[in-house]
Design an enzyme around this catalytic site. Sequence first.
Site, short mmCIF file in Angstrom:
data_model
loop_
_atom_site.label_atom_id
_atom_site.label_comp_id
_atom_site.label_asym_id
_atom_site.label_seq_id
_atom_site.Cartn_x
_atom_site.Cartn_y
_atom_site.Cartn_z
N THR A 61 10.84 -7.15 -7.15
CA THR A 61 9.55 -6.47 -7.03
C THR A 61 8.51 -7.20 -7.89
O THR A 61 8.78 -8.28 -8.42
CB THR A 61 9.70 -4.96 -7.38
N LYS A 65 7.79 -11.51 -6.57
CA LYS A 65 8.15 -11.67 -5.16
C LYS A 65 7.80 -13.05 -4.60
O LYS A 65 8.52 -13.58 -3.76
CB LYS A 65 7.46 -10.58 -4.30
N ASP A 77 13.83 -16.75 7.75
CA ASP A 77 12.54 -16.91 8.42
C ASP A 77 11.55 -15.83 7.94
O ASP A 77 10.37 -16.10 7.75
CB ASP A 77 12.70 -16.76 9.94
N ASP A 101 10.60 -6.19 3.89
CA ASP A 101 9.44 -5.27 3.89
C ASP A 101 8.89 -5.01 5.29
O ASP A 101 8.63 -3.87 5.67
CB ASP A 101 8.32 -5.82 3.01
N GLY A 125 -6.42 -4.93 4.36
CA GLY A 125 -5.83 -5.68 3.25
C GLY A 125 -5.18 -6.95 3.76
O GLY A 125 -4.69 -7.01 4.89
N GLY A 127 -3.31 -9.08 1.32
CA GLY A 127 -2.53 -9.58 0.19
C GLY A 127 -1.08 -9.84 0.59
O GLY A 127 -0.76 -10.04 1.77
N GLY A 128 -0.20 -9.81 -0.40
CA GLY A 128 1.21 -10.13 -0.15
C GLY A 128 1.87 -9.17 0.82
O GLY A 128 2.65 -9.61 1.69
N GLY A 237 3.82 5.60 2.45
CA GLY A 237 4.76 4.48 2.57
C GLY A 237 6.13 4.71 1.94
O GLY A 237 6.90 3.75 1.80
N1 LIG Z 1 5.97 1.10 0.74
C1 LIG Z 1 6.47 -0.08 0.45
O1 LIG Z 1 7.68 -0.34 0.60
C2 LIG Z 1 5.55 -1.18 -0.05
C3 LIG Z 1 5.97 -2.51 -0.02
C4 LIG Z 1 5.08 -3.51 -0.47
C5 LIG Z 1 3.82 -3.14 -0.94
N2 LIG Z 1 3.46 -1.82 -0.96
C6 LIG Z 1 2.10 -1.42 -1.42
O2 LIG Z 1 1.14 -2.17 -0.70
C7 LIG Z 1 -0.05 -2.31 -1.48
C8 LIG Z 1 -0.53 -3.77 -1.44
O3 LIG Z 1 0.41 -4.57 -2.16
P1 LIG Z 1 0.27 -6.17 -2.22
O4 LIG Z 1 1.55 -6.65 -2.80
O5 LIG Z 1 -0.21 -6.70 -0.93
O6 LIG Z 1 -0.90 -6.36 -3.30
P2 LIG Z 1 -1.82 -7.67 -3.45
O7 LIG Z 1 -1.12 -8.89 -2.98
O8 LIG Z 1 -2.31 -7.61 -4.85
O9 LIG Z 1 -3.05 -7.42 -2.43
C9 LIG Z 1 -3.93 -6.36 -2.68
C10 LIG Z 1 -4.82 -6.14 -1.46
O10 LIG Z 1 -5.60 -4.95 -1.71
C11 LIG Z 1 -7.00 -5.32 -1.67
N3 LIG Z 1 -7.70 -4.51 -2.68
C12 LIG Z 1 -7.30 -4.20 -3.93
N4 LIG Z 1 -8.19 -3.41 -4.53
C13 LIG Z 1 -9.21 -3.23 -3.66
C14 LIG Z 1 -10.44 -2.50 -3.70
N5 LIG Z 1 -10.80 -1.81 -4.78
N6 LIG Z 1 -11.23 -2.53 -2.61
C15 LIG Z 1 -10.87 -3.23 -1.51
N7 LIG Z 1 -9.72 -3.92 -1.40
C16 LIG Z 1 -8.90 -3.93 -2.47
C17 LIG Z 1 -7.06 -6.79 -1.95
O11 LIG Z 1 -8.28 -7.28 -1.41
P3 LIG Z 1 -8.93 -8.69 -1.93
O12 LIG Z 1 -8.10 -9.77 -1.29
O13 LIG Z 1 -10.30 -8.65 -1.43
O14 LIG Z 1 -8.79 -8.68 -3.43
C18 LIG Z 1 -5.80 -7.26 -1.20
O15 LIG Z 1 -6.04 -7.35 0.19
C19 LIG Z 1 0.31 -1.81 -2.89
O16 LIG Z 1 -0.24 -0.51 -3.04
C20 LIG Z 1 1.82 -1.76 -2.88
O17 LIG Z 1 2.32 -0.74 -3.74
C21 LIG Z 1 4.29 -0.84 -0.53
#
Ligand SMILES: NC(=O)c1ccc[n+]([C@@H]2O[C@H](COP(=O)([O-])OP(=O)(O)OC[C@H]3O[C@@H](n4cnc5c(N)ncnc54)[C@H](OP(=O)(O)O)[C@@H]3O)[C@@H](O)[C@H]2O)c1
Length: 269
Positions: A61, A65, A77, A101, A125, A127-128, A237
């Site tokens: 986590t 990651k 893949d 995921d 979004g 991100g990752g 989620g």
């Molecule tokens: N349920 C599950 O099993 C699971 C698995 C994985 C992740 N998640 C959840 O998914 C979410 C994203 O995770 P991640 O790993 O992708 O994080 P990340 O790589 O840090 O990406 C964050 C994303 O959120 C956007 N963002 C953050 N704050 C923002 C704001 N105030 N206004 C607008 N956009 C904002 C960022 O936009 P910018 O690019 O513009 O900064 C980016 O697209 C998290 O809440 C995580 O807990 C859940």
Amino acid sequence: MKRYAVIGQPVAHSLSPTIHKAFAEAAAITLDYQALAIDAADLAARLAALHGEGWAGFNVTLPHKQAVMALCQDLSDAARRAGAVNTLIPTPGGWHGDNTDGTGLVQDLARLGVTLAGRRVLVLGAGGAARGIIAPLLATRPASLTISNRNPWKPEALSEAFADLGTLTPRTHWALKGDAFDVVINATSAGHSGAMPPMPEGLFADGAVAYDLSYGKAHLPFAEWTTAQGARTVHDGLGMLVAQAAESFRLWHGVTPDAASVLALLRAD
Ligand SMILES: NC(=O)c1ccc[n+]([C@@H]2O[C@H](COP(=O)([O-])OP(=O)(O)OC[C@H]3O[C@@H](n4cnc5c(N)ncnc54)[C@H](OP(=O)(O)O)[C@@H]3O)[C@@H](O)[C@H]2O)c1
């Protein structure tokens, strides 16, 4: 006894030990599953040492990651496409890295009866987490897949990276104005700071479903916004978290656990 763990920093809050112990108990498998806090600077040395100690697998986590990819002997893949690893399986010479995921999300949407084939799907979004769900989402053959983000370059880059798998429409949130979607998936982490990013009105088609990768308190801003915007249903989620764990469990043990009953246990807590 075989030893497994989730590795991250911080990791004490992780639900993975509870989930994997519940899966193991239901499948009559004896295992030890811990949460190991590992600092980024120590990741390479600790993973090598843990391999030597005979650990049977890890979930990975934040914040490791992406970094753990370079420490894997080979990658699935799914991991390569996602640009991230959330599951490690020991091999004689090191670690095999996988990513469950995206499968977890698609399986949870199926459990909820949400159809993706032929539907207009929007992911908020880039991100990752968004990267990890794109290939499995494209594989369900949606009518369209749009990725919108605050930073405009990230959706553009994702659209290029996945062009061989299908068309991905890159947008900023405001450029969505005038479009409508059947399924809206929140993959931003904005909810952790208690707010939704500013979004245009009218994104939800009649009967649209909303799904948030976040759960717990971080889910509340998206839940409020989607309800106010007229989504038919909104899901958090937690089901994805359990489903991605179930897929890791299957990779390690060759047994598919009953994700729905473990999800019900977590919801009852
Ligand atoms: N349920 C599950 O099993 C699971 C698995 C994985 C992740 N998640 C959840 O998914 C979410 C994203 O995770 P991640 O790993 O992708 O994080 P990340 O790589 O840090 O990406 C964050 C994303 O959120 C956007 N963002 C953050 N704050 C923002 C704001 N105030 N206004 C607008 N956009 C904002 C960022 O936009 P910018 O690019 O513009 O900064 C980016 O697209 C998290 O809440 C995580 O807990 C859940």
